[in-house]
Write an enzyme that holds these catalytic residues in place. Sequence first.
Site, PDB file in Angstrom:
ATOM      1  N   VAL A   1     113.035  68.667 110.196  1.00  0.00           N
ATOM      2  CA  VAL A   1     113.285  67.123 110.177  1.00  0.00           C
ATOM      3  C   VAL A   1     114.323  66.906 110.782  1.00  0.00           C
ATOM      4  CG1 VAL A   1     113.424  65.078 108.729  1.00  0.00           C
ATOM      5  CG2 VAL A   1     112.224  67.103 107.679  1.00  0.00           C
TER       6      VAL A   1
ATOM      7  N   HIS B   1     120.517  66.935 107.674  1.00  0.00           N
ATOM      8  CA  HIS B   1     120.649  67.113 106.194  1.00  0.00           C
ATOM      9  C   HIS B   1     121.099  68.540 105.767  1.00  0.00           C
ATOM     10  CE1 HIS B   1     116.735  68.675 108.099  1.00  0.00           C
ATOM     11  NE2 HIS B   1     116.687  69.636 106.876  1.00  0.00           N
TER      12      HIS B   1
END
Length: 125
Positions: free
Chosen positions: A106, A110
């Site tokens: 993604v 993160h």
Amino acid sequence: MPINPAAPYDDQNVFAKILRGEIPSQEVYQDEFAYAFHDVNPQAPVHILVIPRGSYVSWDDFSAQASAEEIAGFVRAVGHVAREQGLVVRGYRMMANIGRNGGQEVAHLHVHLFGGRPLGPMIGE
């Protein structure tokens, strides 16, 4: 699809949608710099994702472009979540994948927090 950590930020990525409330998540923690939630496909008994609220593709993008306040706030949020979840006492793994060879899936920075059991070797295969 491989992620190019130098590509422009795409505000239609799944984490951007989670931050906007368009996709539900199981919240663990939030503050002005970060949002933390349980991974929908956990790889350990505890698997939490911590994402910055800013539009950063990767750790590289974040470390180069974020303000000192954002960096400090995000790093503190990651530590807070680990402590709050009881991960520090027995140990945990913190991981941020960057780009294609790093396994990033993604295109929004993160950090994965894994814990709750012995995690084995650092890199398999």
